[in-house]
Design an enzyme around this catalytic site. Structure first.
Site, PDB file in Angstrom:
ATOM      1  N   ARG A  31       0.799  -1.229   0.000  1.00  0.00           N
ATOM      2  CA  ARG A  31       0.000   0.000   0.000  1.00  0.00           C
ATOM      3  C   ARG A  31       0.827   1.272   0.000  1.00  0.00           C
ATOM      4  O   ARG A  31       0.573   2.181  -0.788  1.00  0.00           O
ATOM      5  CB  ARG A  31      -0.911   0.056   1.240  1.00  0.00           C
ATOM      6  CG  ARG A  31      -2.193  -0.690   1.111  1.00  0.00           C
ATOM      7  CD  ARG A  31      -2.537  -1.313   2.431  1.00  0.00           C
ATOM      8  NE  ARG A  31      -1.541  -2.316   2.742  1.00  0.00           N
ATOM      9  CZ  ARG A  31      -1.587  -3.569   2.276  1.00  0.00           C
ATOM     10  NH1 ARG A  31      -2.600  -3.956   1.563  1.00  0.00           N
ATOM     11  NH2 ARG A  31      -0.638  -4.447   2.530  1.00  0.00           N
ATOM     12  N   THR A  32       1.776   1.366   0.917  1.00  0.00           N
ATOM     13  CA  THR A  32       2.444   2.662   1.097  1.00  0.00           C
ATOM     14  C   THR A  32       3.223   3.038  -0.156  1.00  0.00           C
ATOM     15  O   THR A  32       3.091   4.148  -0.678  1.00  0.00           O
ATOM     16  CB  THR A  32       3.364   2.617   2.335  1.00  0.00           C
ATOM     17  OG1 THR A  32       2.610   2.072   3.422  1.00  0.00           O
ATOM     18  CG2 THR A  32       3.860   3.992   2.699  1.00  0.00           C
ATOM     19  N   LYS A  40      26.024  -3.477  -0.531  1.00  0.00           N
ATOM     20  CA  LYS A  40      27.491  -3.366  -0.679  1.00  0.00           C
ATOM     21  C   LYS A  40      28.098  -2.553   0.456  1.00  0.00           C
ATOM     22  O   LYS A  40      29.263  -2.182   0.413  1.00  0.00           O
ATOM     23  CB  LYS A  40      27.826  -2.703  -2.027  1.00  0.00           C
ATOM     24  CG  LYS A  40      27.389  -3.522  -3.231  1.00  0.00           C
ATOM     25  CD  LYS A  40      27.780  -2.832  -4.525  1.00  0.00           C
ATOM     26  CE  LYS A  40      26.570  -2.298  -5.230  1.00  0.00           C
ATOM     27  NZ  LYS A  40      26.890  -1.500  -6.410  1.00  0.00           N
ATOM     28  N   ARG A  69      11.091   4.047   3.540  1.00  0.00           N
ATOM     29  CA  ARG A  69      10.719   3.029   4.533  1.00  0.00           C
ATOM     30  C   ARG A  69      11.980   2.289   4.936  1.00  0.00           C
ATOM     31  O   ARG A  69      12.742   1.826   4.070  1.00  0.00           O
ATOM     32  CB  ARG A  69       9.684   2.043   3.984  1.00  0.00           C
ATOM     33  CG  ARG A  69       9.474   0.871   4.949  1.00  0.00           C
ATOM     34  CD  ARG A  69       8.274   0.041   4.636  1.00  0.00           C
ATOM     35  NE  ARG A  69       7.048   0.758   4.944  1.00  0.00           N
ATOM     36  CZ  ARG A  69       5.835   0.219   4.887  1.00  0.00           C
ATOM     37  NH1 ARG A  69       5.700  -1.054   4.547  1.00  0.00           N
ATOM     38  NH2 ARG A  69       4.764   0.929   5.171  1.00  0.00           N
ATOM     39  N   HIS A 105       4.682   5.744  11.605  1.00  0.00           N
ATOM     40  CA  HIS A 105       4.208   5.679  10.220  1.00  0.00           C
ATOM     41  C   HIS A 105       3.197   6.826  10.085  1.00  0.00           C
ATOM     42  O   HIS A 105       1.988   6.608  10.012  1.00  0.00           O
ATOM     43  CB  HIS A 105       3.543   4.317   9.986  1.00  0.00           C
ATOM     44  CG  HIS A 105       3.315   3.948   8.559  1.00  0.00           C
ATOM     45  ND1 HIS A 105       3.450   4.832   7.506  1.00  0.00           N
ATOM     46  CD2 HIS A 105       2.930   2.767   8.000  1.00  0.00           C
ATOM     47  CE1 HIS A 105       3.170   4.199   6.372  1.00  0.00           C
ATOM     48  NE2 HIS A 105       2.851   2.948   6.640  1.00  0.00           N
TER      49      HIS A 105
END
Ligand code: CP
Length: 305
Positions: free
Chosen positions: A52-53, A82, A103, A131
């Site tokens: 969703r986000t 890396k 995120r 959030h």
């Protein structure tokens, strides 16, 4: 109105700004043609999985006429694998994009990113931290169904300790409204002390309650998943799951005018057999994410001009 450079946590918003974002979201829903931001670029940097986000941010940007650069599974497929630091990745990405939705698995990652970015950072979830854009869309959804949040009983169910969505929502509810809040959680997932203290300090009545009583009393039931990814000890995870469930057998005990929310994804806590009940509005909630994120992107890019 308060100027926002980044969106990191729910405590940043004031009432005027909230109302502005919600009215802009209404306007995005009805006709977004007047809010176009052609030529602007959104980068979505996602170190944790999302449906969703990420997609709603990208849909929001595309509907506004902008463009999108995206790295999903950034833990494996970005130069993080890396050894690149978050700070270096952000410094580089801010040269490629006008705004960044991040995120990350670490609490505080968005704040660290904002310290080194000359472009707006949006916290799209930082581990078990916050959030904030989810909280905005949750509150927007509740407001669209109830005239006065102050008179409501809101029941939060599930993983309240590691659930960033419920933490961010409590900050908004506690600051601007005075609903009665009921916490329903397995012992090892109870709401953390910082949020309990915040609510108490702000005069919000909260109490712990058993699931059966709470859902009979609630006007809004906010279900959440027990998040396996937050547990190091699978034995403790097993102790926390399958405690609370909304299915056909429980529907008669939910108030006729109540609403049931879930940030999604769900596991067994809401059975799909109840999806057609008009009180189950989690898909409407997910759709609202697009209007809210269009409003946020627009707001941040207008402020940064
Ligand atoms: N609600 C939410 O954050 O969903 P995703 O994890 O799918 O983005």
């Amino acid at each position: 109105m308060k100027k926002l450079n980044h969106i990191i946590e729910s405590q940043q918003f004031d009432k005027e700004l909230l109302e502005y974002i919600f009215s802009l979201a209404d306007s995005m829903k009805s006709d977004h043609s007047q809010h176009q931001i052609k030529g602007k670029i959104l980068a979505t940097l996602f170190y944790e999985p999302s449906t969703r986000t990420r997609l709603s941010f990208e849909s929001a940007m595309l509907q506004l006429g902008g463009n999108v650069l995206s790295t999903e599974s950034a833990k494996e497929f970005s130069s993080f694998s890396k050894g690149e630091s978050l700070e270096d990745t952000i410094k580089v990405t801010s040269g490629y994009a006008d705004i960044i939705a991040l995120r990350h698995f670490d609490i505080g990652a968005a704040k660290r990113a904002a310290l080194v970015s000359d472009k707006p950072i949006i916290n799209a979830g930082d581990g078990a931290g916050q959030h904030p854009t989810q909280a905005l869309l949750d509150l927007y959804t509740i407001q669209n169904h109830f005239k006065s949040i102050n008179d409501m009983t809101i029941c939060l169910v599930g993983d309240l300790r590691y659930g960033r969505t419920v933490r961010s929502l409590c900050y908004l509810l506690g600051r601007f409204y005075k609903p009665r809040i009921l916490f329903v959680a397995p012992k090892i997932c109870e709401m953390a002390e910082d949020i309990r203290q915040f609510l108490t300090k702000n005069g919000v009545h909260w109490e712990k309650m058993d699931f059966e009583t709470a859902i009979e009393e609630a006007d809004c039931i906010y279900m959440t998943r027990i998040q396996k990814e937050r547990f190091l000890d699978m034995g403790r995870y097993s102790q926390a799951i399958n405690k609370f469930k909304i299915d056909n057998s429980i529907l008669p005990t939910i108030k006729p005018g109540a609403i049931v929310l879930h940030p999604l994804p769900r596991e067994s806590e809401i059975h799909p057999e109840v999806d057609d009940d008009p009180r189950m509005i989690y898909f409407e909630q997910a759709q609202n994410g697009v209007w809210i994120r269009m409003a946020i992107i627009h707001l941040l890019l207008s402020s940064s001009n």
